[in-house]
Design an enzyme around this catalytic site. Structure first.
Site, short mmCIF file in Angstrom:
data_model
loop_
_atom_site.label_atom_id
_atom_site.label_comp_id
_atom_site.label_asym_id
_atom_site.label_seq_id
_atom_site.Cartn_x
_atom_site.Cartn_y
_atom_site.Cartn_z
N GLU A 91 0.83 -1.20 0.00
CA GLU A 91 0.00 0.00 0.00
C GLU A 91 0.86 1.25 0.00
O GLU A 91 1.95 1.27 0.57
CB GLU A 91 -0.86 0.03 1.26
N CYS A 104 3.17 8.38 1.62
CA CYS A 104 3.59 7.40 2.62
C CYS A 104 3.99 6.13 1.87
O CYS A 104 3.20 5.58 1.10
CB CYS A 104 2.41 7.17 3.55
N CYS A 111 5.10 -7.23 7.63
CA CYS A 111 6.06 -6.73 8.62
C CYS A 111 6.26 -7.80 9.70
O CYS A 111 5.31 -8.47 10.10
CB CYS A 111 5.55 -5.44 9.26
N CYS A 115 3.40 -5.58 15.93
CA CYS A 115 2.82 -4.69 16.94
C CYS A 115 1.33 -5.03 17.07
O CYS A 115 0.65 -5.24 16.08
CB CYS A 115 3.00 -3.22 16.52
N CYS A 118 -1.59 -3.22 15.03
CA CYS A 118 -1.35 -2.91 13.62
C CYS A 118 -1.80 -4.05 12.70
O CYS A 118 -1.42 -5.21 12.91
CB CYS A 118 0.15 -2.64 13.44
N GLY A 168 5.72 -2.30 6.79
CA GLY A 168 7.09 -2.74 6.99
C GLY A 168 7.89 -1.86 7.92
O GLY A 168 7.48 -0.76 8.29
N GLU A 169 9.03 -2.39 8.33
CA GLU A 169 9.96 -1.67 9.20
C GLU A 169 11.16 -1.26 8.33
O GLU A 169 12.00 -2.11 7.99
CB GLU A 169 10.37 -2.59 10.36
N SER A 200 10.06 6.29 9.42
CA SER A 200 9.36 5.88 10.64
C SER A 200 9.82 4.48 11.05
O SER A 200 9.77 3.54 10.26
CB SER A 200 7.86 5.87 10.35
N SER A 222 8.41 5.27 16.35
CA SER A 222 7.11 4.75 16.79
C SER A 222 7.27 4.31 18.24
O SER A 222 7.71 3.20 18.52
CB SER A 222 6.70 3.55 15.94
N LEU A 223 6.94 5.21 19.14
CA LEU A 223 7.20 4.94 20.57
C LEU A 223 5.98 4.26 21.22
O LEU A 223 6.08 3.16 21.71
CB LEU A 223 7.51 6.27 21.27
N HIS A 224 4.86 4.95 21.22
CA HIS A 224 3.55 4.42 21.61
C HIS A 224 3.41 4.01 23.08
O HIS A 224 2.33 3.58 23.49
CB HIS A 224 3.12 3.25 20.71
N ASN A 298 -8.04 4.65 15.76
CA ASN A 298 -9.38 4.42 15.20
C ASN A 298 -9.77 2.98 15.48
O ASN A 298 -9.06 2.07 15.03
CB ASN A 298 -9.36 4.60 13.67
N CYS A 341 -2.34 1.75 8.34
CA CYS A 341 -1.43 0.81 7.70
C CYS A 341 -1.98 -0.61 7.65
O CYS A 341 -2.40 -1.17 8.63
CB CYS A 341 -0.15 0.95 8.53
#
Ligand code: SF4
Length: 349
Positions: A91, A104, A111, A115, A118, A168-169, A200, A222-224, A298, A341
């Site tokens: 995507e 993006c 990935c 997480c 995700c 992906g990372e 990111s 990406s801390l979160h 969301n 994502c």
């Protein structure tokens, strides 16, 4: 056959000079056809002789990802589901930004980081993207916008900046990430200016140090979660890098005046969105070197998380400002088209 979009400028030079036995000026001509003019057929390269064009067509391709599905949001965000040469789906998202767009980009099919919040993480890892597949997303996105009348052939590109924030990372596909970053600002190419790209990542110290040395892009972490324990619950694989080690590495990331490292913080209702969490976050980060992007989750069908209260999100932001931390609530773009994502691909499968 070799896809010419997988070659850096230097590799393209070797292809032209050594494989095709052509003079050096042909390198710039070919580079311009590939990246600036976006030609996909060798026969359109009108400043090259017929024999040369046929020779190239016999040993190389110019392969763009194909568009499998388009979703357009009321707010102008466009999500493209792209099919790669082997049928794999990725995507890319085009996000309106002033009079132009941010794009993006995905860097992997799926990935491996898993997480918990995700969709892409749920799909698992399939393979890395090549440089041509990473930047092919920009070629497809730019053509899509030009066809819609955004920008023009002689004006600036309709895509102003890039965020490597799709599937992906990126730092686990470091080689192709760096090759793509080097290719972007080249003259006669995509001409996306130096440092207009943001990578990111969940944060891998060794790779971050390499990225820092290149000075090609800034990281968005990406801390979160503000503590190692909470991060381990929602991002178990990312949390294998201890938070203090990650923060130490970021403290050493080279920044120019006015540059900051971005921290992405996805607010999950009742999980990481309390004022206590905001206090912990403010304590964790160096307020002189970072800014925090707050994103309200969301709610998604089948996922074990809920959206935070609107008031809670605002209170969280206020609390960070109170501690002197620069923070912004990021508008969630394209909510009506599932721009998060991995959602479109998950639906498709
Ligand atoms: S949030 Fe990013 S790193 Fe985590 S699973 Fe999704 S794509 Fe991978």
């Amino acid at each position: 056959m070799i896809n010419l979009l997988d070659l850096t400028y230097d590799e393209l030079e070797a292809f032209v000079v050594e494989d095709l036995k052509q003079p050096r000026f042909r390198v710039d001509q070919l580079f311009q056809w590939l990246w600036q003019k976006g030609v996909r057929d060798f026969s359109d390269m009108t400043n090259m002789g017929k024999a040369l064009r046929e020779k190239m067509a016999g040993i190389a391709t110019i392969t763009w990802p194909g568009i499998a599905k388009v979703q357009e949001s009321r707010d102008g965000t466009v999500k493209l589901l792209l099919r790669l040469h082997d049928g794999k789906l990725i995507e890319t998202v085009l996000i309106p930004f002033k009079d132009r767009f941010s794009q993006c980009l995905s860097t992997q099919v799926g990935c491996a980081m898993g997480c918990k919040f995700c969709n892409t993480g749920l799909l698992g890892f399939e393979r890395n993207l090549t440089m041509g597949e990473i930047l092919g997303q920009v070629l497809v996105g730019r053509k899509f916008l030009l066809d819609k009348g955004v920008g023009g052939p002689d004006g600036p590109s309709p895509i102003r900046n890039l965020v490597y924030m799709g599937m992906g990372e990126p730092l686990l596909n470091l080689d192709n990430l760096l090759r793509s970053l080097e290719t972007l600002p080249r003259e006669n190419g995509l001409s996306i200016s130096w440092r207009r790209s943001m990578v990111s990542t969940v944060g891998f110290p060794e790779q971050l140090r390499i990225l820092g040395k290149t000075e090609l892009a800034l990281p968005a972490i990406s801390l979160h979660a503000p503590t190692q324990e909470l991060r381990a619950q929602i991002m178990p694989k990312a949390a294998r890098v201890p938070l203090d080690e990650l923060m130490q590495c970021l403290a050493e990331f080279p920044l120019r005046p006015r540059e900051r490292i971005t921290f992405e913080y996805l607010l999950l209702g009742g999980v990481n969105d309390s004022l206590n969490h905001a206090d912990q976050l403010a304590k964790l980060v160096d307020k002189n070197r970072v800014k925090v992007n707050l994103i309200a989750y969301n709610a998604t069908e089948g996922m074990p998380f809920s959206a935070p209260d609107r008031d809670q999100v605002e209170a969280f932001e206020k609390r960070l400002w109170h501690h002197g931390v620069t923070a912004f609530i990021r508008r969630s773009m394209g909510a009506d088209i599932k721009a998060a994502c991995g959602q479109l691909k998950a639906d498709e499968q």
